[in-house]
Design an enzyme around this catalytic site. Structure first.
Site, PDB file in Angstrom:
ATOM      1  N   HIS A   1     -20.281  75.259 100.966  1.00  0.00           N
ATOM      2  CA  HIS A   1     -18.944  75.221 101.584  1.00  0.00           C
ATOM      3  C   HIS A   1     -17.933  74.937 100.456  1.00  0.00           C
ATOM      4  O   HIS A   1     -17.332  73.867 100.397  1.00  0.00           O
ATOM      5  CB  HIS A   1     -18.909  74.144 102.670  1.00  0.00           C
ATOM      6  CG  HIS A   1     -17.760  74.256 103.618  1.00  0.00           C
ATOM      7  ND1 HIS A   1     -16.837  75.290 103.565  1.00  0.00           N
ATOM      8  CD2 HIS A   1     -17.382  73.465 104.667  1.00  0.00           C
ATOM      9  CE1 HIS A   1     -15.956  75.112 104.533  1.00  0.00           C
ATOM     10  NE2 HIS A   1     -16.245  74.023 105.203  1.00  0.00           N
TER      11      HIS A   1
ATOM     12  N   GLN B   1     -14.209  73.703 100.987  1.00  0.00           N
ATOM     13  CA  GLN B   1     -14.077  72.312 101.414  1.00  0.00           C
ATOM     14  C   GLN B   1     -14.163  71.363 100.219  1.00  0.00           C
ATOM     15  O   GLN B   1     -13.349  70.453 100.076  1.00  0.00           O
ATOM     16  CB  GLN B   1     -15.182  71.970 102.433  1.00  0.00           C
ATOM     17  CG  GLN B   1     -15.089  70.567 102.958  1.00  0.00           C
ATOM     18  CD  GLN B   1     -13.842  70.346 103.802  1.00  0.00           C
ATOM     19  OE1 GLN B   1     -13.618  71.056 104.776  1.00  0.00           O
ATOM     20  NE2 GLN B   1     -13.015  69.369 103.443  1.00  0.00           N
TER      21      GLN B   1
ATOM     22  N   ASP C   1     -21.340  63.866 106.355  1.00  0.00           N
ATOM     23  CA  ASP C   1     -21.105  65.065 107.164  1.00  0.00           C
ATOM     24  C   ASP C   1     -21.924  64.905 108.440  1.00  0.00           C
ATOM     25  O   ASP C   1     -22.736  63.974 108.563  1.00  0.00           O
ATOM     26  CB  ASP C   1     -21.557  66.300 106.341  1.00  0.00           C
ATOM     27  CG  ASP C   1     -21.192  67.633 106.967  1.00  0.00           C
ATOM     28  OD1 ASP C   1     -20.473  67.653 107.988  1.00  0.00           O
ATOM     29  OD2 ASP C   1     -21.635  68.673 106.437  1.00  0.00           O
TER      30      ASP C   1
ATOM     31  N   CYS D   1     -15.795  66.183 105.880  1.00  0.00           N
ATOM     32  CA  CYS D   1     -15.168  67.505 105.985  1.00  0.00           C
ATOM     33  C   CYS D   1     -14.647  67.785 107.388  1.00  0.00           C
ATOM     34  O   CYS D   1     -13.800  68.662 107.566  1.00  0.00           O
ATOM     35  CB  CYS D   1     -16.132  68.594 105.523  1.00  0.00           C
ATOM     36  SG  CYS D   1     -17.593  68.765 106.552  1.00  0.00           S
TER      37      CYS D   1
ATOM     38  N   ARG E   1      -6.993  71.607 102.588  1.00  0.00           N
ATOM     39  CA  ARG E   1      -7.629  72.927 102.696  1.00  0.00           C
ATOM     40  C   ARG E   1      -6.551  74.016 102.604  1.00  0.00           C
ATOM     41  O   ARG E   1      -6.730  75.032 101.924  1.00  0.00           O
ATOM     42  CB  ARG E   1      -8.377  73.067 104.040  1.00  0.00           C
ATOM     43  CG  ARG E   1      -9.626  72.224 104.183  1.00  0.00           C
ATOM     44  CD  ARG E   1     -10.765  72.750 103.323  1.00  0.00           C
ATOM     45  NE  ARG E   1     -11.136  74.121 103.635  1.00  0.00           N
ATOM     46  CZ  ARG E   1     -11.939  74.490 104.641  1.00  0.00           C
ATOM     47  NH1 ARG E   1     -12.483  73.576 105.429  1.00  0.00           N
ATOM     48  NH2 ARG E   1     -12.228  75.774 104.836  1.00  0.00           N
TER      49      ARG E   1
HETATM   50  N1  NVA Z   1     -22.285  70.998 107.438  1.00  0.00           N
HETATM   51  C1  NVA Z   1     -21.409  71.390 108.521  1.00  0.00           C
HETATM   52  C2  NVA Z   1     -20.016  71.539 108.032  1.00  0.00           C
HETATM   53  C3  NVA Z   1     -19.005  71.923 109.077  1.00  0.00           C
HETATM   54  C4  NVA Z   1     -17.627  72.154 108.512  1.00  0.00           C
HETATM   55  C5  NVA Z   1     -21.917  72.695 109.127  1.00  0.00           C
HETATM   56  O1  NVA Z   1     -22.377  73.563 108.380  1.00  0.00           O
HETATM   57  O2  NVA Z   1     -21.881  72.823 110.353  1.00  0.00           O
HETATM   58  N1   CP Z   2     -14.369  71.433 107.630  1.00  0.00           N
HETATM   59  C1   CP Z   2     -14.350  72.658 108.178  1.00  0.00           C
HETATM   60  O1   CP Z   2     -14.699  73.661 107.544  1.00  0.00           O
HETATM   61  O2   CP Z   2     -13.916  72.680 109.465  1.00  0.00           O
HETATM   62  P1   CP Z   2     -14.012  73.898 110.492  1.00  0.00           P
HETATM   63  O3   CP Z   2     -15.465  74.055 110.846  1.00  0.00           O
HETATM   64  O4   CP Z   2     -13.188  73.436 111.663  1.00  0.00           O
HETATM   65  O5   CP Z   2     -13.467  75.139 109.865  1.00  0.00           O
END
Ligand code: NVA
Ligand code: CP
Length: 304
Positions: A129, A132, A218, A258, A286
């Site tokens: 990610h 982020q 997270d 995040c 972001r």
């Molecule tokens: N680790 C989480 C982050 C969400 C922004 C996911 O992948 O669902």
């Molecule tokens: N942190 C983040 O990426 O949030 P969303 O899943 O809401 O985009």
């Protein structure tokens, strides 16, 4: 042409540029000074998973830069009916200027990028990610100054965010302390060639948090892993970031997440809503870092 599929697609010097531009672009935005270098440019966003922050920040961001966007929910496109991702990349990238993708397996975005004529940005995969963590590092710098030489504690799942922090530690020269439940650790291949002075694994999360300048966590169950939610709730119960965990860190440590967060699971309400938490700035940033990123990927190094 450059893609941003994982953090290490850019180097330290490019990140320094992005952070300089983020400061300029954010300040203009805060002062209601229009800045529209991307007039007539089109961003396509492809979503195979839910999103709030990623969608709003990219859509608002490209609009504020003078461009516009199209949102494609994968299931509603021909992708959902089996059109090869390579063909979709060839077609979409002839019609738009930049593409952001949020999907499951990381190779999907790599295959798209390999057949795209335009820059591709990772809006989250099961592995990474990067947008982020870009915002997170910018947020740390805003609050506490340079991140090089600091200690960052990752508490929780060895997931896409954790993998991205591992790359960040190598690029920015901070120490990353990781503590995950035994069966949810980082894939050892991600740590090949990475010294213990850069990334260190701790059995006890309190040991990982000790002396940290930044404590971050997270969700226990990332998107795509919902079937494991119950087992994860049990395995992660000692990995709640609460006041006792934060007390191990430096008194001036900040807390990041995040988002979306689950108060009482991975973080206590007291920490998430408390004075050390910078999560709302982190979410806002972001928007600003991604505007700098889109400017860079489309126009190169602008200094004005
Ligand atoms: N680790 C989480 C982050 C969400 C922004 C996911 O992948 O669902
Ligand atoms: N942190 C983040 O990426 O949030 P969303 O899943 O809401 O985009």
């Amino acid at each position: 042409m450059k893609h941003f599929l994982q953090l290490r697609d850019l180097d330290r010097e490019e990140f320094e540029h992005l952070f300089r531009r983020t400061r300029v672009i954010k300040e203009r935005f805060k002062n209601y000074v229009a800045y529209q270098p991307l007039v007539d440019r089109m961003l396509a966003m492809v979503f195979e998973k839910s999103s709030t922050r990623t969608r709003v920040s990219f859509e608002a961001g490209i609009y504020q830069l003078g461009g516009s966007s199209i949102v494609l929910n994968m299931g509603e496109t021909q992708l959902g009916r089996g059109e090869p991702i390579e063909d979709v990349a060839r077609v979409v990238s002839r019609m738009v200027d930049i593409v952001m993708i949020r999907t499951f397996e990381h190779p999907i975005i790599e295959r798209f990028a390999a057949h795209s004529r335009v820059p591709v940005v990772n809006g989250l995969t099961n592995d990474y990610h990067p947008c982020q963590v870009l915002a997170d590092i910018y947020t740390f710098i805003e609050h506490r100054g340079a991140i090089g030489g600091r200690i960052v504690a990752w508490i929780g799942d060895g997931n896409n965010m954790c993998n991205t922090w591992i790359q960040a530690a190598q690029i920015f020269g901070f120490k990353l302390n990781i503590s995950t439940p035994p069966r949810y650790g980082v894939d050892p291949s991600r740590l090949a060639g990475v010294g213990r002075d850069c990334v260190e694994i701790f059995g006890n999360p309190h040991d990982a948090a000790r002396g940290a300048d930044l404590v971050t966590t997270d969700v226990w169950t990332s998107m795509g892993f919902e079937a494991e939610a119950e087992a994860r709730r049990k395995a992660f119960s000692a990995y709640l970031v609460d006041a006792a965990m934060m007390a191990q860190a430096r008194p001036e440590a900040v807390f990041m997440h995040c988002l979306p967060a689950h108060r009482g699971e991975e973080v206590s309400a007291e920490v998430l809503d408390g004075p050390q938490s910078v999560v709302w700035d982190e979410a806002e940033n972001r928007l600003h870092v991604q505007k700098a990123l889109m400017e860079y990927l489309l126009l190169g190094k602008i200094e004005s």
